[in-house]
Scaffold this active site. Structure first.
Site, PDB file in Angstrom:
ATOM      1  N   LYS A   1       0.872  -1.171   0.000  1.00 39.29           N
ATOM      2  CA  LYS A   1       0.000   0.000   0.000  1.00 39.29           C
ATOM      3  C   LYS A   1       0.909   1.221   0.000  1.00 39.29           C
ATOM      4  O   LYS A   1       1.647   1.470   0.947  1.00 39.29           O
ATOM      5  CB  LYS A   1      -0.917   0.027   1.225  1.00 39.29           C
TER       6      LYS A   1
ATOM      7  N   THR B   1      -9.563   3.753  11.818  1.00 41.41           N
ATOM      8  CA  THR B   1      -9.844   4.584  12.985  1.00 41.41           C
ATOM      9  C   THR B   1     -11.251   4.375  13.541  1.00 41.41           C
ATOM     10  O   THR B   1     -11.435   4.245  14.758  1.00 41.41           O
ATOM     11  CB  THR B   1      -9.633   6.068  12.656  1.00 41.41           C
TER      12      THR B   1
END
Length: 256
Positions: free
Chosen positions: A97, A207
């Site tokens: 990524k 998150t």
């Protein structure tokens, strides 16, 4: 539900997860297990190969889970390529990524350095998933450069603000011939469902799960939202109308 094809692999789950901000590695492990996620991103700087007891990877050893190392913390293409090569050597994977955000306050991805790094990494045989702005032109350029998917942001990393870039996400989804993974800013299961309803191939959530009061339960909520959103997309949502349209006759029965 159709399987997601990405980088030569097939994924049943279209919910990708992160590993940051959890209160403990145990809590992280339990939440990821509950999410059903099959692709989990890990920052290379968090991997300690010398302390197995503290190593985050020890909590991700599951036959279902594929590790996606990320280059979080690098500032330019040169550093990103170096970090990717380290990740491939240490973790024995050519998946990466790509994250390049030199500004530590807003963590906005650098489009120029990201494109430069993606081009080089693709030539080196990496399965590159770049995290970028919701920029349709940039996403097409990344596709042409050999990226295996694009990961446009919904809103700033960790902000939980939801899909603030929805108009651009729609264009990216329409134009790209590689998977589109909405990454960053997804704050609620409804955001994830909406992204999937638009036609996104997957979402990445960290998150919103990690900082919730009950990460395990929140992970399940996101799992269900992603599945519902994808099913709605595959079923083809009804088009909105500008006026009322009765679902049953209003007066016809009076003439019978």
């Amino acid at each position: 539900m159709q399987m997601l094809k990405l980088g030569g692999k097939e994924f049943k789950s279209r919910l990708f997860t992160g590993t940051g901000k959890f209160r403990s590695n145990i809590e992280m492990e339990e939440a990821i297990e509950a999410s059903g996620s099959e692709l989990v991103t890990v920052a290379l700087k968090r991997v300690d190969m010398h302390k197995s007891s503290d190593d985050i990877l020890a909590h991700l050893k599951h036959p279902r889970i594929n590790i996606l190392p990320n280059t979080s913390g690098v500032r330019n293409a040169k550093e990103a390529v170096f970090a990717s090569q380290l990740a491939r050597e240490a973790l024995e994977t050519n998946w990466i990524k790509l994250e390049i955000h030199p500004d530590p306050k807003y963590l906005m991805p650098d489009p120029i350095e990201s494109l430069k790094a993606a081009e080089e990494l693709a030539k080196l045989g990496f399965i590159v998933l770049p995290y970028v702005h919701a920029d349709p032109v940039l996403c097409k350029r990344l596709e042409e450069a050999g990226a295996s998917a694009v990961m446009p942001l919904g809103s700033p990393i960790g902000s939980n603000k939801g899909l603030k870039t929805i108009d651009f996400l729609e264009i990216i989804i329409e134009q790209c011939n590689i998977p589109v993974v909405v990454d960053a800013g997804i704050g609620a299961p409804s955001d994830a469902a909406k992204a999937m309803e638009l036609g996104a191939d997957a979402v990445l959530v960290n998150t919103a799960i990690a900082v919730s009061e009950n990460p395990g339960l929140m992970a399940v909520a996101f799992k269900m939202a992603v599945e519902a959103g994808r099913m709605a997309f595959e079923a083809k949502l009804a088009k909105p109308a500008q006026h009322a349209n009765a679902s049953s006759p209003l007066t016809a029965f009076l003439d019978e």
